[in-house]
Design a protein around this motif. Structure first.
Motif, short mmCIF file in Angstrom:
data_model
loop_
_atom_site.label_atom_id
_atom_site.label_comp_id
_atom_site.label_asym_id
_atom_site.label_seq_id
_atom_site.Cartn_x
_atom_site.Cartn_y
_atom_site.Cartn_z
N SER A 6 4.83 5.82 -0.23
CA SER A 6 4.67 4.60 0.56
C SER A 6 3.45 4.73 1.45
CB SER A 6 5.90 4.35 1.42
OG SER A 6 7.03 4.14 0.63
N THR A 7 2.67 3.66 1.52
CA THR A 7 1.47 3.66 2.35
C THR A 7 1.05 2.22 2.61
OG1 THR A 7 -0.73 4.63 2.63
CG2 THR A 7 -0.16 3.83 0.43
N ILE A 8 0.08 2.05 3.49
CA ILE A 8 -0.50 0.73 3.74
C ILE A 8 -1.93 0.75 3.22
CG2 ILE A 8 -1.20 -0.92 5.52
CD1 ILE A 8 1.17 0.10 7.19
N LEU A 9 -2.24 -0.21 2.34
CA LEU A 9 -3.54 -0.24 1.67
C LEU A 9 -4.13 -1.64 1.73
CD1 LEU A 9 -2.56 1.74 -1.53
CD2 LEU A 9 -3.96 2.58 0.35
N PRO A 10 -5.47 -1.73 1.73
CA PRO A 10 -6.10 -3.06 1.69
C PRO A 10 -6.06 -3.64 0.27
CG PRO A 10 -7.78 -1.36 1.74
CD PRO A 10 -6.45 -0.66 1.89
N ARG A 59 6.50 -1.82 -5.27
CA ARG A 59 7.14 -2.74 -4.31
C ARG A 59 6.14 -3.12 -3.24
NH1 ARG A 59 11.85 -4.56 -2.13
NH2 ARG A 59 13.21 -3.46 -3.55
N ILE A 60 5.99 -4.42 -3.05
CA ILE A 60 5.23 -4.97 -1.93
C ILE A 60 6.17 -5.95 -1.25
CG2 ILE A 60 3.28 -6.40 -1.22
CD1 ILE A 60 1.71 -5.26 -3.60
N GLY A 61 6.52 -5.67 -0.01
CA GLY A 61 7.49 -6.52 0.70
C GLY A 61 8.81 -6.52 -0.04
N ALA A 62 9.32 -7.71 -0.35
CA ALA A 62 10.59 -7.84 -1.05
C ALA A 62 10.41 -7.92 -2.57
CB ALA A 62 11.33 -9.07 -0.56
N THR A 63 9.16 -7.91 -3.03
CA THR A 63 8.88 -8.07 -4.47
C THR A 63 8.75 -6.70 -5.13
OG1 THR A 63 7.70 -10.12 -3.98
CG2 THR A 63 7.35 -9.14 -6.14
N GLU A 64 9.53 -6.48 -6.18
CA GLU A 64 9.51 -5.21 -6.91
C GLU A 64 9.30 -5.51 -8.39
OE1 GLU A 64 12.25 -1.80 -5.87
OE2 GLU A 64 13.14 -2.46 -7.76
N TRP A 65 8.47 -4.70 -9.06
CA TRP A 65 8.22 -4.89 -10.49
C TRP A 65 7.87 -3.56 -11.14
CZ3 TRP A 65 4.72 -5.60 -6.70
CH2 TRP A 65 3.39 -5.21 -6.91
N THR A 66 8.08 -3.51 -12.46
CA THR A 66 7.74 -2.34 -13.26
C THR A 66 6.34 -2.53 -13.82
OG1 THR A 66 10.05 -2.03 -13.85
CG2 THR A 66 8.43 -0.90 -15.22
N THR A 67 5.49 -1.52 -13.66
CA THR A 67 4.09 -1.62 -14.08
C THR A 67 3.54 -0.22 -14.30
OG1 THR A 67 1.97 -2.64 -13.52
CG2 THR A 67 3.22 -1.69 -11.69
N SER A 68 2.24 -0.09 -14.31
CA SER A 68 1.57 1.20 -14.42
C SER A 68 0.42 1.26 -13.42
CB SER A 68 1.00 1.40 -15.83
OG SER A 68 2.04 1.43 -16.78
N VAL A 69 0.07 2.48 -13.03
CA VAL A 69 -1.13 2.71 -12.23
C VAL A 69 -2.13 3.41 -13.15
CG1 VAL A 69 -0.09 2.71 -9.95
CG2 VAL A 69 -0.15 4.83 -11.25
N GLY A 91 2.80 -13.85 0.34
CA GLY A 91 1.87 -14.49 1.27
C GLY A 91 0.70 -13.58 1.67
N ILE A 92 0.15 -12.87 0.68
CA ILE A 92 -0.96 -11.95 0.96
C ILE A 92 -2.24 -12.44 0.27
CG2 ILE A 92 0.48 -9.94 1.41
CD1 ILE A 92 0.01 -9.03 -1.46
N SER A 97 -4.19 -5.85 4.79
CA SER A 97 -3.59 -4.52 4.65
C SER A 97 -2.11 -4.72 4.39
CB SER A 97 -3.81 -3.70 5.93
OG SER A 97 -5.16 -3.39 6.06
N ILE A 98 -1.64 -4.15 3.28
CA ILE A 98 -0.26 -4.42 2.85
C ILE A 98 0.51 -3.11 2.65
CG2 ILE A 98 -0.77 -6.65 1.81
CD1 ILE A 98 -0.96 -5.28 -0.89
N PRO A 99 1.79 -3.12 2.98
CA PRO A 99 2.63 -1.94 2.69
C PRO A 99 3.00 -1.91 1.21
CG PRO A 99 3.92 -3.62 3.79
CD PRO A 99 2.51 -4.14 3.70
N VAL A 100 2.72 -0.79 0.58
CA VAL A 100 2.96 -0.64 -0.86
C VAL A 100 3.81 0.61 -1.08
CG1 VAL A 100 1.91 -0.36 -3.13
CG2 VAL A 100 0.70 -1.62 -1.35
#
Length: 104
Positions: A6-10, A59-69, A91-92, A97-100
């Motif tokens: 977990s971190t906060i990123l732009p 996960r960003i806020g309440a939104t969660e999804w399966t993906t890849s980095v 709403g970003i 800067s968002i918590p991810v």
């Protein structure tokens, strides 16, 4: 075994040849943890995933999804693409800067 980072990123905007992409880039300790997971996967299964990607639950806020980095700069940076659907739901906008959170 799963690990959550977990971190906060732009949120960045990147203009490609055919489309505009929105993304966050993991660096430092988070990038090292993702690279270590990728290496263990390669050792365990004898191959790497497409483009060297790692499957995650994002996960960003309440939104969660399966993906890849995806790795950049020889795995010193890992990119997570953020869809417009997620941006609208949370709403970003680029520059925020968002918590991810990532579960590897």
């Amino acid at each position: 075994m799963s690990e959550t980072l977990s971190t906060i990123l732009p949120l960045k905007r990147w203009q490609g040849e055919k489309a505009v992409y929105h993304l966050v880039a993991f660096t430092g300790a988070e990038a090292e943890a993702i690279a270590a997971h990728a290496m263990m996967h390669r050792l365990e299964f004898g191959r790497q995933r497409g483009f060297g990607s790692v499957k995650v639950i994002a996960r960003i806020g309440a939104t969660e999804w399966t993906t890849s980095v995806f790795p950049q700069r020889k795995q010193s940076e890992w990119v997570l693409l953020v869809s417009k659907k997620v941006m609208r739901a949370e709403g970003i906008a680029p520059g925020d800067s968002i918590p991810v959170s990532l579960t590897i």
